[in-house]
Design an enzyme around this catalytic site. Structure first.
Site, PDB file in Angstrom:
ATOM      1  N   HIS A   1      -5.949  60.239  95.747  1.00 34.65           N
ATOM      2  CA  HIS A   1      -7.015  61.177  96.106  1.00 34.65           C
ATOM      3  C   HIS A   1      -7.448  61.913  94.844  1.00 34.65           C
ATOM      4  CE1 HIS A   1      -9.392  64.229  97.843  1.00 34.65           C
ATOM      5  NE2 HIS A   1      -8.532  65.197  97.576  1.00 34.65           N
TER       6      HIS A   1
ATOM      7  N   CYS B   1      -8.126  66.141 102.977  1.00 35.09           N
ATOM      8  CA  CYS B   1      -8.116  65.138 101.897  1.00 35.09           C
ATOM      9  C   CYS B   1      -7.182  63.974 102.192  1.00 35.09           C
ATOM     10  CB  CYS B   1      -7.755  65.800 100.575  1.00 35.09           C
ATOM     11  SG  CYS B   1      -8.997  66.993 100.081  1.00 35.09           S
TER      12      CYS B   1
ATOM     13  N   ASN C   1     -14.380  66.048  93.992  1.00 35.01           N
ATOM     14  CA  ASN C   1     -13.493  65.847  95.137  1.00 35.01           C
ATOM     15  C   ASN C   1     -14.348  65.608  96.381  1.00 35.01           C
ATOM     16  OD1 ASN C   1     -11.717  66.024  97.270  1.00 35.01           O
ATOM     17  ND2 ASN C   1     -10.721  67.913  96.577  1.00 35.01           N
TER      18      ASN C   1
HETATM   19  C1  LIG Z   1      -8.841  75.080  91.581  1.00 29.40           C
HETATM   20  C2  LIG Z   1      -8.186  74.721  90.263  1.00 29.40           C
HETATM   21  C3  LIG Z   1      -8.990  73.707  89.519  1.00 29.40           C
HETATM   22  C4  LIG Z   1      -8.091  75.972  89.415  1.00 29.40           C
HETATM   23  O1  LIG Z   1      -7.417  75.662  88.204  1.00 29.40           O
HETATM   24  P1  LIG Z   1      -6.204  76.589  87.700  1.00 29.40           P
HETATM   25  O2  LIG Z   1      -5.783  76.016  86.414  1.00 29.40           O
HETATM   26  O3  LIG Z   1      -5.196  76.643  88.799  1.00 29.40           O
HETATM   27  O4  LIG Z   1      -6.912  77.949  87.473  1.00 29.40           O
HETATM   28  P2  LIG Z   1      -6.564  79.356  88.151  1.00 29.40           P
HETATM   29  O5  LIG Z   1      -6.998  79.365  89.573  1.00 29.40           O
HETATM   30  O6  LIG Z   1      -5.142  79.672  87.840  1.00 29.40           O
HETATM   31  O7  LIG Z   1      -7.522  80.281  87.305  1.00 29.40           O
HETATM   32  C5  LIG Z   1      -7.338  80.487  85.923  1.00 29.40           C
HETATM   33  C6  LIG Z   1      -8.417  81.400  85.431  1.00 29.40           C
HETATM   34  O8  LIG Z   1      -9.671  80.684  85.428  1.00 29.40           O
HETATM   35  C7  LIG Z   1     -10.642  81.437  86.158  1.00 29.40           C
HETATM   36  N1  LIG Z   1     -11.561  80.497  86.824  1.00 29.40           N
HETATM   37  C8  LIG Z   1     -11.481  80.013  88.077  1.00 29.40           C
HETATM   38  N2  LIG Z   1     -12.516  79.184  88.303  1.00 29.40           N
HETATM   39  C9  LIG Z   1     -13.234  79.137  87.165  1.00 29.40           C
HETATM   40  C10 LIG Z   1     -14.396  78.458  86.797  1.00 29.40           C
HETATM   41  N3  LIG Z   1     -15.049  77.638  87.658  1.00 29.40           N
HETATM   42  N4  LIG Z   1     -14.853  78.621  85.549  1.00 29.40           N
HETATM   43  C11 LIG Z   1     -14.234  79.445  84.672  1.00 29.40           C
HETATM   44  N5  LIG Z   1     -13.124  80.118  84.984  1.00 29.40           N
HETATM   45  C12 LIG Z   1     -12.616  79.970  86.221  1.00 29.40           C
HETATM   46  C13 LIG Z   1      -9.851  82.249  87.139  1.00 29.40           C
HETATM   47  O9  LIG Z   1     -10.582  83.376  87.566  1.00 29.40           O
HETATM   48  C14 LIG Z   1      -8.643  82.623  86.329  1.00 29.40           C
HETATM   49  O10 LIG Z   1      -8.965  83.690  85.512  1.00 29.40           O
HETATM   50  P3  LIG Z   1      -7.885  84.862  85.256  1.00 29.40           P
HETATM   51  O11 LIG Z   1      -6.732  84.182  84.577  1.00 29.40           O
HETATM   52  O12 LIG Z   1      -8.643  85.807  84.411  1.00 29.40           O
HETATM   53  O13 LIG Z   1      -7.537  85.364  86.623  1.00 29.40           O
HETATM   54  C15 LIG Z   1      -6.751  74.181  90.514  1.00 29.40           C
HETATM   55  O14 LIG Z   1      -5.922  75.216  90.918  1.00 29.40           O
HETATM   56  C16 LIG Z   1      -6.686  73.090  91.533  1.00 29.40           C
HETATM   57  O15 LIG Z   1      -7.146  71.999  91.320  1.00 29.40           O
HETATM   58  N6  LIG Z   1      -6.024  73.358  92.683  1.00 29.40           N
HETATM   59  C17 LIG Z   1      -5.746  72.358  93.665  1.00 29.40           C
HETATM   60  C18 LIG Z   1      -6.968  71.902  94.380  1.00 29.40           C
HETATM   61  C19 LIG Z   1      -6.554  70.915  95.399  1.00 29.40           C
HETATM   62  O16 LIG Z   1      -5.823  69.988  95.119  1.00 29.40           O
HETATM   63  N7  LIG Z   1      -6.951  71.075  96.644  1.00 29.40           N
HETATM   64  C20 LIG Z   1      -6.347  70.300  97.687  1.00 29.40           C
HETATM   65  C21 LIG Z   1      -7.025  69.102  97.946  1.00 29.40           C
HETATM   66  S1  LIG Z   1      -8.676  69.379  98.427  1.00 29.40           S
END
Ligand SMILES: CC(C)(COP(=O)(O)OP(=O)(O)OC[C@H]1O[C@@H](n2cnc3c(N)ncnc32)[C@H](O)[C@@H]1OP(=O)(O)O)[C@@H](O)C(=O)NCCC(=O)NCCS
Length: 335
Positions: free
Chosen positions: A259, A118, A289
């Protein structure tokens, strides 16, 4: 030569290209256990663009490059350097830079791909800028292009909601020193973060085999929560660093073009710089993204929306797999 005595280099054209097909949150609800509200609240994404199967990254990259050339009022023959950041090259080799050079019919140029996920666009921008500053190249195309759908596992709800396809490109050349152009660029890598976000197979460590396919090692693996923690701090801090080390105050910044990985990561950088919503370009709602394509395409969106004015101080900032992160400070040189 000091940085100050090097020639000024600026962005003189910007273009983008996206597939027509939209993958909405409602579509994803039918594919995995997710829902529109969760996706919007946790990421800010409403829909993303997805290419038809078999359409490679070079296709949209070439279209975005043509749009950037048209915007700059230049011909392909004016270009002598192509730098292509991408994690979804057409093939491992030849480089996608070579493929796009051939598609555009550019002669007498050189170029290469950049692998920084990214942050690829900002890393490539800095590499191209240095080439022009030192007189090695005259005019460059920096083309971020991705077919993220080719490496997404559409049964994994953790990752399949995040990514989209598309391309963005800029033309880079010497500009009047009074306009400044690109002022500074700070970039970092930290490979200890690789365990949290990667695609394991397809390289020399795990060449493609029945086993790698069976174990889904050709698609994105991400520990979202871990990456989020580093991204929130990393992108905000480096954005502030590039402003402050050049003697500016955050209040001097007119526009932040970050980004587009997650709206909450963008908002952290916005808060760190104390910017209003109008001063932050957000395209993640419509494109998701798009990895190396997100910053150049967001620049084009900002330009189309009349949010970029000559002389504006602009910050570009990113965080991505590697880990990689960086920020670039520039003055917009176009009317
Ligand atoms: C991926 C992302 C959106 C997930 O959001 P989050 O708030 O961190 O969510 P978590 O991973 O903690 O998951 C929270 C809960 O939602 C659930 N969940 C994950 N994806 C889900 C989806 N698509 N729909 C519904 N629930 C979902 C998880 O299983 C988890 O459930 P649990 O609490 O029962 O275990 C976030 O972590 C993120 O943006 N990360 C960085 C991505 C990034 O910047 N990448 C680098 C550049 S490419």
């Amino acid at each position: 030569m000091t940085e100050q005595s090097l020639p000024a280099v600026g962005i003189t054209g910007v273009g983008m290209a996206f597939p027509e097909r939209r993958l909405t949150n409602a579509d994803l609800e039918r594919m995995v256990d997710t829902n529109d509200q969760w996706i919007r609240e946790r990421t800010g994404i409403r829909e993303r663009r997805i290419a038809e199967k078999g359409v490679p990254a070079s296709h949209f990259g070439a279209l975005a490059a043509q749009a950037a050339l048209a915007d700059a009022g230049l011909e392909p023959s004016d270009i002598d350097l192509l730098v292509v950041p991408t994690v979804t090259p057409d093939m491992l080799f030849p480089s996608t830079a070579c493929v796009i050079q051939d598609k555009l019919g550019i002669q007498g140029a050189w170029g290469f791909d950049v692998s920084a996920a990214c942050s690829g666009f900002l890393f490539a921008l800095q590499a191209a800028r240095a080439q022009i500053q030192t007189g090695q190249s005259r005019r460059a195309l920096v083309i971020g292009t991705e077919i993220m759908s080719s490496i997404v596992d559409y049964t994994d709800r953790n990752t399949c909601i995040l990514f989209g396809d598309g391309a963005g490109a800029v033309v880079l050349e010497r500009v009047d020193p009074a306009l400044d152009g690109i002022i500074d660029s700070i970039n970092y890598i930290d490979g200890s973060g690789g365990k949290h976000l990667h695609m394991k197979a397809g390289g020399s460590l795990h060449p493609a085999s029945e086993e790698t396919v069976r174990n889904k090692m050709h698609t994105i693996y991400q520990e979202g929560r871990e990456v989020f923690k580093f991204a929130v701090r990393g992108m905000a801090e480096v954005a502030a660093e590039v402003v402050e080390r050049n003697g500016f105050a955050p209040s001097d910044v007119k526009l932040l073009v970050p980004h587009q990985a997650n709206l909450r990561i963008i908002e952290a950088a916005q808060r760190r710089l104390g910017l209003s919503d109008e001063q932050v370009v957000v395209t993640i709602d419509r494109f998701g993204n798009t990895t190396s394509a997100s910053i150049p395409s967001a620049l084009r969106v900002a330009r189309d929306e009349g949010r970029l004015h000559k002389g504006d101080l602009v910050v570009l900032a990113s965080f991505g797999a590697g880990f990689t992160w960086g920020a670039t400070l520039l003055r917009w040189v176009r009317d």
